[in-house]
Design a protein around this motif. Sequence first.
Motif, PDB file in Angstrom:
ATOM      1  N   GLN A 229     -45.570 -99.423 -66.693  1.00 31.17           N
ATOM      2  CA  GLN A 229     -45.274 -98.843 -67.991  1.00 31.17           C
ATOM      3  C   GLN A 229     -46.089 -97.566 -68.181  1.00 31.17           C
ATOM      4  O   GLN A 229     -47.259 -97.501 -67.789  1.00 31.17           O
ATOM      5  CB  GLN A 229     -45.599 -99.831 -69.116  1.00 31.17           C
ATOM      6  CG  GLN A 229     -44.707-101.059 -69.145  1.00 31.17           C
ATOM      7  CD  GLN A 229     -43.280-100.715 -69.520  1.00 31.17           C
ATOM      8  OE1 GLN A 229     -43.019 -99.744 -70.227  1.00 31.17           O
ATOM      9  NE2 GLN A 229     -42.340-101.502 -69.023  1.00 31.17           N
ATOM     10  N   PRO A 230     -45.501 -96.512 -68.778  1.00 27.83           N
ATOM     11  CA  PRO A 230     -46.255 -95.276 -68.983  1.00 27.83           C
ATOM     12  C   PRO A 230     -47.438 -95.475 -69.929  1.00 27.83           C
ATOM     13  O   PRO A 230     -47.300 -96.111 -70.974  1.00 27.83           O
ATOM     14  CB  PRO A 230     -45.216 -94.315 -69.580  1.00 27.83           C
ATOM     15  CG  PRO A 230     -43.955 -95.084 -69.738  1.00 27.83           C
ATOM     16  CD  PRO A 230     -44.138 -96.456 -69.253  1.00 27.83           C
ATOM     17  N   GLN A 231     -48.570 -94.937 -69.556  1.00 27.65           N
ATOM     18  CA  GLN A 231     -49.766 -94.945 -70.399  1.00 27.65           C
ATOM     19  C   GLN A 231     -49.844 -93.579 -71.086  1.00 27.65           C
ATOM     20  O   GLN A 231     -50.421 -92.622 -70.572  1.00 27.65           O
ATOM     21  CB  GLN A 231     -51.012 -95.209 -69.544  1.00 27.65           C
ATOM     22  CG  GLN A 231     -50.956 -96.484 -68.735  1.00 27.65           C
ATOM     23  CD  GLN A 231     -50.847 -97.722 -69.622  1.00 27.65           C
ATOM     24  OE1 GLN A 231     -51.507 -97.808 -70.672  1.00 27.65           O
ATOM     25  NE2 GLN A 231     -50.017 -98.680 -69.216  1.00 27.65           N
ATOM     26  N   ARG A 232     -49.248 -93.493 -72.264  1.00 21.91           N
ATOM     27  CA  ARG A 232     -49.065 -92.205 -72.929  1.00 21.91           C
ATOM     28  C   ARG A 232     -50.370 -91.706 -73.575  1.00 21.91           C
ATOM     29  O   ARG A 232     -51.040 -92.454 -74.291  1.00 21.91           O
ATOM     30  CB  ARG A 232     -47.981 -92.304 -73.988  1.00 21.91           C
ATOM     31  CG  ARG A 232     -46.585 -92.530 -73.422  1.00 21.91           C
ATOM     32  CD  ARG A 232     -45.557 -92.615 -74.556  1.00 21.91           C
ATOM     33  NE  ARG A 232     -44.197 -92.671 -74.056  1.00 21.91           N
ATOM     34  CZ  ARG A 232     -43.571 -93.786 -73.702  1.00 21.91           C
ATOM     35  NH1 ARG A 232     -44.204 -94.948 -73.791  1.00 21.91           N
ATOM     36  NH2 ARG A 232     -42.336 -93.757 -73.271  1.00 21.91           N
ATOM     37  N   VAL A 233     -50.657 -90.459 -73.306  1.00 17.83           N
ATOM     38  CA  VAL A 233     -51.753 -89.748 -73.976  1.00 17.83           C
ATOM     39  C   VAL A 233     -51.259 -88.329 -74.253  1.00 17.83           C
ATOM     40  O   VAL A 233     -50.288 -87.859 -73.646  1.00 17.83           O
ATOM     41  CB  VAL A 233     -53.030 -89.713 -73.116  1.00 17.83           C
ATOM     42  CG1 VAL A 233     -53.580 -91.110 -72.898  1.00 17.83           C
ATOM     43  CG2 VAL A 233     -52.775 -89.017 -71.780  1.00 17.83           C
ATOM     44  N   THR A 234     -51.936 -87.644 -75.151  1.00 20.71           N
ATOM     45  CA  THR A 234     -51.578 -86.259 -75.455  1.00 20.71           C
ATOM     46  C   THR A 234     -52.384 -85.320 -74.552  1.00 20.71           C
ATOM     47  O   THR A 234     -53.617 -85.408 -74.487  1.00 20.71           O
ATOM     48  CB  THR A 234     -51.866 -85.944 -76.934  1.00 20.71           C
ATOM     49  OG1 THR A 234     -51.102 -86.827 -77.765  1.00 20.71           O
ATOM     50  CG2 THR A 234     -51.494 -84.510 -77.260  1.00 20.71           C
ATOM     51  N   PHE A 235     -51.677 -84.421 -73.846  1.00 23.38           N
ATOM     52  CA  PHE A 235     -52.344 -83.485 -72.933  1.00 23.38           C
ATOM     53  C   PHE A 235     -51.506 -82.220 -72.841  1.00 23.38           C
ATOM     54  O   PHE A 235     -50.338 -82.173 -73.280  1.00 23.38           O
ATOM     55  CB  PHE A 235     -52.540 -84.109 -71.547  1.00 23.38           C
ATOM     56  CG  PHE A 235     -51.258 -84.405 -70.824  1.00 23.38           C
ATOM     57  CD1 PHE A 235     -50.722 -83.498 -69.914  1.00 23.38           C
ATOM     58  CD2 PHE A 235     -50.569 -85.586 -71.066  1.00 23.38           C
ATOM     59  CE1 PHE A 235     -49.540 -83.778 -69.243  1.00 23.38           C
ATOM     60  CE2 PHE A 235     -49.394 -85.867 -70.402  1.00 23.38           C
ATOM     61  CZ  PHE A 235     -48.869 -84.965 -69.488  1.00 23.38           C
ATOM     62  N   ASP A 236     -52.099 -81.185 -72.247  1.00 23.18           N
ATOM     63  CA  ASP A 236     -51.436 -79.898 -72.079  1.00 23.18           C
ATOM     64  C   ASP A 236     -50.690 -79.912 -70.747  1.00 23.18           C
ATOM     65  O   ASP A 236     -51.322 -79.882 -69.681  1.00 23.18           O
ATOM     66  CB  ASP A 236     -52.468 -78.767 -72.124  1.00 23.18           C
ATOM     67  CG  ASP A 236     -51.806 -77.399 -72.024  1.00 23.18           C
ATOM     68  OD1 ASP A 236     -50.558 -77.344 -72.021  1.00 23.18           O
ATOM     69  OD2 ASP A 236     -52.542 -76.398 -71.936  1.00 23.18           O
ATOM     70  N   ILE A 237     -49.355 -79.978 -70.824  1.00 20.90           N
ATOM     71  CA  ILE A 237     -48.574 -80.047 -69.581  1.00 20.90           C
ATOM     72  C   ILE A 237     -48.586 -78.715 -68.843  1.00 20.90           C
ATOM     73  O   ILE A 237     -48.377 -78.671 -67.625  1.00 20.90           O
ATOM     74  CB  ILE A 237     -47.138 -80.515 -69.888  1.00 20.90           C
ATOM     75  CG1 ILE A 237     -46.468 -81.005 -68.600  1.00 20.90           C
ATOM     76  CG2 ILE A 237     -46.335 -79.421 -70.575  1.00 20.90           C
ATOM     77  CD1 ILE A 237     -45.153 -81.720 -68.822  1.00 20.90           C
ATOM     78  N   ALA A 238     -48.818 -77.606 -69.563  1.00 22.85           N
ATOM     79  CA  ALA A 238     -48.925 -76.312 -68.874  1.00 22.85           C
ATOM     80  C   ALA A 238     -50.137 -76.301 -67.942  1.00 22.85           C
ATOM     81  O   ALA A 238     -50.071 -75.783 -66.812  1.00 22.85           O
ATOM     82  CB  ALA A 238     -49.029 -75.188 -69.905  1.00 22.85           C
TER      83      ALA A 238
ATOM     84  N   GLU B 134     -37.338 -82.294 -70.629  1.00 27.61           N
ATOM     85  CA  GLU B 134     -37.936 -81.917 -71.904  1.00 27.61           C
ATOM     86  C   GLU B 134     -38.876 -83.030 -72.349  1.00 27.61           C
ATOM     87  O   GLU B 134     -38.441 -84.153 -72.634  1.00 27.61           O
ATOM     88  CB  GLU B 134     -36.862 -81.674 -72.963  1.00 27.61           C
ATOM     89  CG  GLU B 134     -35.989 -80.457 -72.650  1.00 27.61           C
ATOM     90  CD  GLU B 134     -34.923 -80.220 -73.711  1.00 27.61           C
ATOM     91  OE1 GLU B 134     -34.798 -81.077 -74.620  1.00 27.61           O
ATOM     92  OE2 GLU B 134     -34.220 -79.193 -73.639  1.00 27.61           O
ATOM     93  N   ALA B 135     -40.165 -82.710 -72.398  1.00 30.45           N
ATOM     94  CA  ALA B 135     -41.201 -83.678 -72.782  1.00 30.45           C
ATOM     95  C   ALA B 135     -41.480 -83.562 -74.280  1.00 30.45           C
ATOM     96  O   ALA B 135     -41.573 -82.453 -74.820  1.00 30.45           O
ATOM     97  CB  ALA B 135     -42.475 -83.443 -71.978  1.00 30.45           C
ATOM     98  N   LYS B 136     -41.619 -84.701 -74.945  1.00 32.28           N
ATOM     99  CA  LYS B 136     -41.871 -84.715 -76.392  1.00 32.28           C
ATOM    100  C   LYS B 136     -43.376 -84.744 -76.659  1.00 32.28           C
ATOM    101  O   LYS B 136     -44.169 -85.108 -75.790  1.00 32.28           O
ATOM    102  CB  LYS B 136     -41.217 -85.941 -77.027  1.00 32.28           C
ATOM    103  CG  LYS B 136     -39.722 -86.033 -76.763  1.00 32.28           C
ATOM    104  CD  LYS B 136     -39.166 -87.321 -77.332  1.00 32.28           C
ATOM    105  CE  LYS B 136     -37.687 -87.494 -77.015  1.00 32.28           C
ATOM    106  NZ  LYS B 136     -37.161 -88.786 -77.524  1.00 32.28           N
ATOM    107  N   ASN B 137     -43.726 -84.387 -77.880  1.00 36.81           N
ATOM    108  CA  ASN B 137     -45.143 -84.431 -78.269  1.00 36.81           C
ATOM    109  C   ASN B 137     -45.425 -85.551 -79.265  1.00 36.81           C
ATOM    110  O   ASN B 137     -46.515 -85.608 -79.833  1.00 36.81           O
ATOM    111  CB  ASN B 137     -45.573 -83.096 -78.872  1.00 36.81           C
ATOM    112  CG  ASN B 137     -44.805 -82.761 -80.144  1.00 36.81           C
ATOM    113  OD1 ASN B 137     -43.822 -83.433 -80.488  1.00 36.81           O
ATOM    114  ND2 ASN B 137     -45.236 -81.717 -80.843  1.00 36.81           N
ATOM    115  N   SER B 138     -44.439 -86.433 -79.477  1.00 39.36           N
ATOM    116  CA  SER B 138     -44.660 -87.550 -80.397  1.00 39.36           C
ATOM    117  C   SER B 138     -43.688 -88.670 -80.070  1.00 39.36           C
ATOM    118  O   SER B 138     -42.730 -88.481 -79.323  1.00 39.36           O
ATOM    119  CB  SER B 138     -44.473 -87.117 -81.851  1.00 39.36           C
ATOM    120  OG  SER B 138     -43.167 -86.635 -82.069  1.00 39.36           O
TER     121      SER B 138
END
Length: 517
Positions: free
Chosen positions: A365-374, A513-517
Motif C-alpha cells: 500500500q502507498p505510504q503517502r507523504v507530501t514532498f516536492d516531486i520536482a 498527474e499527481a495530486k497534492n491532497s
Amino acid sequence: MKQAVKQAVKKPPKKDHPFWGLRAKLMLFMCLFSAFVLGLVWFFSTQLLQPLYNRYIYTHLSAQVNTLAALIEASEDPISRRPLQLSGSRVQLNWDFWNQVNALAAEGKLDFHNSCVDIADSTLQYVIGFEGLYPCLLHETSGSLRNWVVGENEFDTSNMIAIRRIVAEQGSCNVTVNGAGDTQQLVVGKRASNGENGNYTVILSASLARVGEAAVVMGKLMPVLLAVLLAFSVGGAWWFSRWFTRPLTKLSHAARQMADGNYKVRVDVPTTDEIGLLAQDFNHMAGQVNRAAQLQRDLLANVSHDLRTPLTLIKGYAETVRDLTGSEPEKRTEQLNVIVDETDRLSGLVNSVMELSKVSSGTDQPQRVTFDIAQLCEEVAQRYDALCAQTGCRLQLQAAAPCDVLADPAMMERVLHNLLGNALHHIGEDGIFLLRVLPLAGGGARVEVEDHGAGIAAEDLPYIFDRYYRSRSDAGKVGTGLGLSITKAILQSHGFRFGVDSTLGQGSVFWFEAKNS
C-alpha cells in the motif's frame, strides 16, 4: 491418482430445459396472479357490491337532508299554516325561500331526482314534498312525475307518520322500508328547528336497486370468466416466458462455451433493457477474458524466451568453464561474467513479476507523504548522467518550479525509473529524451517523459500499459514488458490519472498527474 483428478474436474451435466426453471416460474406467477385478480373481482362484485351501493345512497341522502334542514333553520319563515276554510291548501309557502331551494337544485347542489322528499310540521302533518319515486313505499303513490306537492292529505300515511315521529323525537333517523317482493327503500331524516315557527321533519328516501341480483349473476359468470382468463393467462405466460428467457438462454449457452475455452463467443441481444445491458457486459467480459488469455499466452512466450536465453547461456558457459577454460584465467573470468550477467537478468525478471504481483494485489500500500516531486525528478535524473555519458544520449530535465504532491516517494521513484528506462530503450536519432514537471492549476503536478523514437501505433495505445504487452516491434528486445504494467498498478493505487500520447515517426509522451491532497 490420475483417475482421482479426472473425478475432481468432471463437469456437471448440462440441463438445457429444467422443469422448475425461470420459464416455469414465470408461467406459474402469471397464472396465480390472474387467479388472484379474478378472485378480487369476484369478492368485490358479489360480497361488497350491495353494501357499498347502500353506503353510497345513504351518504348522498344524508348530504341532501343536512343541506335542506340547514336552509330551513336559517330561513325566517319558510312555511306558515293557515285555516282550511280560507283556502283549499292547508299551508302558505314563502316562495322566495322555495325558489332559492329550486335554484340550488338547478345548480346541482341539491339533487332530488329519483328521490322522495317529505317535509312535515311539528304536528307531524305533511306540508310540502317532492315525489320522484314510483312506486313510493312511504306515500304509497304511483303514476307520472308530480314534482313539488303542497299540503296533500294523501301523503299522511301511517308509515310516513311513524317515521316523522321518530325524527321529531330522536332528531334523525336511518331506516330501511321493505315492500312487496324484494323492493326496498332507504329513509334518512333530520329535525330542523325554526325558532318560533316550530320544528319541521325533513325526510328523504331513495329506492335500493336490486344490486344483490346482479351480484348473484356475476357469481355465476365467474367460473366461465376464470376458465377463459386462465386459458389466456397460460397462453400469454408461455409466450412471454419464452420471449423473456430467450436472451438468458443465449447467455447460458455462451457461458458454457466460454467455460469450454471458446473466448471469442459473443451474445447478440438487441434490446436496451437490463438483459441487454447484461449481454453487453458479458460481451465486454468475454473480450477482456479473451485478451487476458492472449496476454497469458504472450507471457508464456516472452517469459519462456527470456528464461531460455539466459539459462542456455549460463549452462553453455558453465560447461565451457568446466571442460575447457577452467585453467585459463582470462577466458574463465570473461565467461563467468556472462554467467553473472545472465543470472542478474533472471533475478530482474523474477523481481519484476513479484513486484507487479504485490502492487496489483494491494499487498504494497502507498505510504503517502507530501514532498516536492520536482526535486525527486532532479535526483532521479542525476542518476542517468553516467549512463548517458556512456551511451552518448542526453536527458533534459525541465522542472523549474517546486510542485508538492501527496504520494509514496519510493513508488513515484520507481514510476520515474520505469518511464525513463522505457524512453531510453526507444530513444530517437537525436539521442534526446526529456523529463518534464508542470504545475497544475488546482495543485499537484503533471509529470511527462518524452522520447523522439518511432512512436506507437494507434491500435497499440489502449493496451500499452497492460502486463506483458509489447509494441513498436519490440520482439527480441531485452525486457519482459512488465515495467509499464508496474507503473500502471502504482498510479492506480494512488488514484492518479495517467496516459500516453504518441505519433508514429515523432515519438511518445508518457504522463501522469499527481495530486497534492
